[in-house]
Design a protein around this motif. Structure first.
Motif, PDB file in Angstrom:
ATOM      1  N   CYS A 171       0.832  -1.212   0.000  1.00 52.29           N
ATOM      2  CA  CYS A 171       0.000   0.000   0.000  1.00 52.29           C
ATOM      3  C   CYS A 171       0.864   1.258   0.000  1.00 52.29           C
ATOM      4  N   VAL A 172       1.886   1.264   0.855  1.00 52.14           N
ATOM      5  CA  VAL A 172       2.673   2.489   1.010  1.00 52.14           C
ATOM      6  C   VAL A 172       3.463   2.806  -0.254  1.00 52.14           C
ATOM      7  N   VAL A 173       3.982   1.769  -0.937  1.00 50.88           N
ATOM      8  CA  VAL A 173       4.802   2.053  -2.113  1.00 50.88           C
ATOM      9  C   VAL A 173       3.987   2.171  -3.396  1.00 50.88           C
ATOM     10  N   SER A 174       2.728   1.728  -3.361  1.00 52.86           N
ATOM     11  CA  SER A 174       1.932   1.708  -4.590  1.00 52.86           C
ATOM     12  C   SER A 174       1.866   3.054  -5.330  1.00 52.86           C
ATOM     13  N   PRO A 175       1.686   4.190  -4.626  1.00 54.71           N
ATOM     14  CA  PRO A 175       1.649   5.446  -5.374  1.00 54.71           C
ATOM     15  C   PRO A 175       2.942   5.699  -6.150  1.00 54.71           C
ATOM     16  N   LEU A 176       4.069   5.237  -5.609  1.00 47.87           N
ATOM     17  CA  LEU A 176       5.360   5.482  -6.258  1.00 47.87           C
ATOM     18  C   LEU A 176       5.661   4.439  -7.326  1.00 47.87           C
ATOM     19  N   THR A 177       5.519   3.164  -6.957  1.00 40.40           N
ATOM     20  CA  THR A 177       6.001   2.100  -7.847  1.00 40.40           C
ATOM     21  C   THR A 177       4.899   1.503  -8.701  1.00 40.40           C
ATOM     22  N   GLN A 178       3.647   1.742  -8.343  1.00 38.90           N
ATOM     23  CA  GLN A 178       2.478   1.190  -9.016  1.00 38.90           C
ATOM     24  C   GLN A 178       2.354  -0.302  -8.736  1.00 38.90           C
ATOM     25  N   THR A 179       1.151  -0.793  -8.914  1.00 39.91           N
ATOM     26  CA  THR A 179       0.893  -2.192  -8.604  1.00 39.91           C
ATOM     27  C   THR A 179       0.433  -2.913  -9.867  1.00 39.91           C
ATOM     28  N   HIS A 180       1.010  -4.092 -10.072  1.00 36.03           N
ATOM     29  CA  HIS A 180       0.755  -4.866 -11.283  1.00 36.03           C
ATOM     30  C   HIS A 180       0.662  -6.317 -10.844  1.00 36.03           C
ATOM     31  N   TYR A 181      -0.220  -7.104 -11.445  1.00 36.00           N
ATOM     32  CA  TYR A 181      -0.447  -8.456 -10.919  1.00 36.00           C
ATOM     33  C   TYR A 181       0.823  -9.303 -10.906  1.00 36.00           C
ATOM     34  N   SER A 209       5.068   5.248 -16.675  1.00 38.68           N
ATOM     35  CA  SER A 209       4.335   6.137 -15.769  1.00 38.68           C
ATOM     36  C   SER A 209       5.199   6.514 -14.575  1.00 38.68           C
ATOM     37  N   ILE A 210       6.252   5.730 -14.323  1.00 36.88           N
ATOM     38  CA  ILE A 210       7.109   6.041 -13.179  1.00 36.88           C
ATOM     39  C   ILE A 210       8.054   7.187 -13.530  1.00 36.88           C
ATOM     40  N   VAL A 211       8.565   7.181 -14.770  1.00 34.73           N
ATOM     41  CA  VAL A 211       9.490   8.246 -15.173  1.00 34.73           C
ATOM     42  C   VAL A 211       8.875   9.642 -14.987  1.00 34.73           C
ATOM     43  N   PRO A 212       7.666   9.909 -15.534  1.00 39.91           N
ATOM     44  CA  PRO A 212       7.109  11.250 -15.325  1.00 39.91           C
ATOM     45  C   PRO A 212       6.906  11.604 -13.855  1.00 39.91           C
ATOM     46  N   LYS A 213       6.456  10.628 -13.049  1.00 40.72           N
ATOM     47  CA  LYS A 213       6.257  10.909 -11.621  1.00 40.72           C
ATOM     48  C   LYS A 213       7.583  11.266 -10.969  1.00 40.72           C
ATOM     49  N   ASN A 214       8.589  10.441 -11.213  1.00 37.52           N
ATOM     50  CA  ASN A 214       9.903  10.683 -10.603  1.00 37.52           C
ATOM     51  C   ASN A 214      10.477  12.020 -11.037  1.00 37.52           C
TER      52      ASN A 214
END
Lengths: 296, 382
Positions: free
Chosen positions: A207-217, B232-237
């Motif tokens: 949950c905590v890292v999801s905004p940064l790293t995103q979640t994928h199955y 999507s990570i590159v633009p956020k970072n």
């Protein structure tokens, strides 16, 4: 290198390292009570992020995260009850293979429940473009959340294992299951509990890292490998050393990027792992005499 | 009573024999498909498989091709080149397909390029790398726009913006490496200096370290070339690091989910892509508008998810085969190959195809358009 740049690499390393640590803590807790390396640990992280995302669509963030942690912990307990407990006669190696199978199973379930798309939980504070300036280094407020949660979790886990009766019972099971049983500790309950706790911790991390790293199955398997590296690096069996080793590895990776092409990042972490395994098989922070008594 | 039963039995046997005889005459046209429906490239393969199924269903509902129904055999490669090879062999030798569409990724396609060539089976790849059709193999075609067009579009836009010094990053995959190669190849032609080049693991979750490194090189823009969620990570970072320089991405960004995952950080990303993503915004005179709007509406209604450029690649692959078979002199692999090579002026999802013996992609520069993200939606740049 300018100070703000060094700081930037440090933050980057600690963020990545914290993610590794979340997985490695889970490995350690289950290893302690069962001797199993649970390769489905990465899937708990994925489930946490996915479930929280689904709930966050119709409730505030905090209850969504709590629900995700509870549900994932329940899944962890269920897995222990259905698979691990009934197969205790299997060798430890056999059990490890079972966890690999379970990780594939969970992944396929996740693919059919959700889909192949990536999802990101919304930021706890601010949004995708907010950033905080610390001595010239810029970081996302979410990084502070990751660091804060890692810190609180580490401290909480330390007190739980050291000072509560349940925590001490869990440690007793890891030291010597037979002796623990003789002292009246329900070892099977402790094993159940350890699966639930490590699933819950994995979900919290997810949950905590999801905004940064995103979640994928399918994110679980990559996390499982990195988390495993960190668990070995720190010395299997000690959740605290996993945090230290995770952050250390994150920092090494971040600074290796500053000098070498990024493609060499994993090469460096694997070389370090090999050196540690040869020079100190018990891990950086593990006790040699303790590891001599263990199966793995 | 017994005699009647026996008689009935004989009758049914004869009838069923006749029926099977009939179906044999009415043989279907078998088309194989290799898509990464699951695994790391599932965001390519899943819409491709859905699209291919939908298009084949529609063709069959309209009576098939020259009176014959199409039978689509989809295999899930999970983006694994070894699986792609063994499935390709199975499709060619056991299922005796007339052609194969897919695979979804460039890496897989390059692995089976020679195989399809040596078996004389037409392959219509849905992967982007230029190397698939350069050098030309007589049986290998591809439907997505060439990398070089994408690179040239990016550089043309940079010239207009007055950007001269850039950093390029890409995923460590067949697609990413091929793209970075194209950028390096054409940058001097446009007077653009590449000050830094980095590739990252396709499962990367945090790229702040590598962006910090790029940021120290005084660059004026970044190009990120990947199909993985790192887009999507590159633009956020970048936003988190306070980097205000423009971010260009490849046509791999053509999935609105990536823009959604990047949220506010996606605003202002510039990338070249086919017109499918902005179908409704095209002028009515545009040759593809009718095709694009029809496909987009059908897909979004049927699957209840936004259309992506990737599904369009599969749409084109099936439609090109259907079109070629209508014109083919013989309904076999060689007849199909010859007909594919002579397709011209065919308006598909990715552009207007004009195939020739030397061009097995058939698209030109106008198959791309510079797009940007505005208020969470894809829009024409400018």
């Amino acid at each position: 290198m300018a100070l703000n740049q060094i700081l930037q690499y440090i933050f980057s390393g600690i963020t990545v390292g914290s993610i590794y640590a979340f997985v490695a803590i889970g490995y350690n807790i289950i290893y302690n009570s069962t001797g199993i390396i649970n390769f489905a640990q990465g899937e708990f992280v994925m489930l946490g992020g996915m479930i929280a995302y689904t709930f966050s669509n119709f409730m505030p963030l905090l209850p969504a995260i709590i629900a995700a942690i509870l549900i994932t912990a329940a899944i962890g307990g269920l897995i222990e009850n259905v698979f691990i407990r009934r197969m205790r006669k299997t060798s430890v190696l056999g059990m490890i293979v079972i966890t690999i199978g379970l990780s594939i199973l969970i992944r396929e379930f996740a693919l059919s429940i959700w889909d192949e798309q990536i999802r990101a939980l919304r930021f706890f504070t601010g949004n995708e473009i907010s950033s905080v300036n610390i001595l010239g280094a810029r970081i996302s407020p979410q990084v502070l959340w990751v660091l804060g949660v890692t810190l609180v979790l580490t401290a909480g886990l330390y007190f739980f294992l050291k000072f509560t009766l349940t925590g001490q019972a869990m440690r007793a099971c890891s030291e010597n299951p037979t002796a623990a049983k003789l002292c009246g500790i329900r070892t099977d309950r402790m094993v159940s509990l350890s699966f639930m706790v490590s699933a819950g911790i994995g979900a919290l991390g997810g949950c905590v890292v999801s905004p940064l790293t995103q979640t994928h199955y399918a994110m679980g398997s990559d996390l499982a490998i990195k988390g495993f590296t960190v668990a070995i690096l720190g010395g299997l069996g000690n959740p605290m050393s996993a945090v230290a080793a995770g952050i250390l590895l994150g920092l090494i990776e971040a600074f290796s990027i500053s000098i070498l092409p990024m493609a060499y990042k994993d090469v460096i972490s694997i070389i370090i792992l090999l050196i540690v395994l040869v020079a100190r098989p018990s891990g950086l922070f593990g006790s040699r005499s303790a590891s001599a008594l263990k199966d793995y | 009573m017994n005699k009647i039963l026996k008689g009935l039995l004989v009758l049914t046997l004869i009838a069923s024999a006749m029926l099977t005889g009939c179906t044999k005459e009415e043989e279907t046209i078998k088309i194989g498909a290799l898509f990464a429906v699951t695994g790391g490239a599932s965001f390519l393969g899943a819409p491709e498989a859905k699209t291919a199924e939908m298009v084949v269903e529609n063709i069959n509902a309209a009576g098939g091709i020259n009176g014959k129904k199409i039978e689509l055999i989809i295999k899930d490669t999970a983006a694994n080149p070894e699986k792609a090879i063994s499935f390709a062999k199975q499709l060619i030798e056991e299922d005796k397909v007339i052609a194969i569409i897919g695979p979804s990724t460039s890496g897989e396609t390059m692995q089976i390029k020679d195989l399809c060539q040596s078996y004389g089976t037409p392959l219509l790849s849905c992967a982007a790398a230029e190397a698939i059709v350069d050098p030309v193999a007589s049986y290998v075609f591809k439907t997505p726009q060439k990398d070089s067009y994408v690179a040239k579009w990016i550089f043309t836009t940079m010239n207009e913006m007055g950007i001269t010094k850039i950093g390029i990053i890409g995923a460590n995959t067949g697609f990413g490496n091929a793209g970075l190669g194209q950028l390096e190849k054409y940058a001097p032609d446009f007077g653009i200096e590449i000050a830094a080049k980095e590739s990252y693991d396709k499962a990367s979750t945090d790229l702040t370290a590598v962006l910090t490194k790029l940021n120290a090189r005084d660059i004026e823009a970044i190009v990120n070339w990947s199909i993985v969620p790192a887009q999507s990570i590159v633009p956020k970072n970048m936003k988190q690091l306070g980097m205000e320089i423009p971010l260009f991405q490849s046509h791999g960004f053509g999935n609105i989910k990536y823009a959604e995952a990047a949220g506010a950080a996606a605003e202002g990303i510039i990338f070249p892509a086919g017109q499918l993503l902005v179908a409704e915004k095209l002028p009515d005179s545009h040759p593809q508008k009718k095709v694009l709007v029809a496909y987009k509406t059908a897909y979004e209604q049927k699957f209840n998810e936004p259309v992506s450029g990737f599904g369009g690649y599969a749409y084109d692959a099936v439609m090109l085969i259907a079109q070629a078979l209508k014109n083919a002199k013989s309904m076999d692999r060689n007849g199909l190959r010859d007909a594919l090579e002579s397709i011209s002026g065919f308006a598909g999802a990715s552009g207007v195809f004009n195939m020739s013996a030397t061009d097995h992609n058939g698209l030109n520069m106008s198959s791309c358009e510079m797009l940007t993200v505005k208020n969470g939606q894809f829009d024409l740049y400018k």
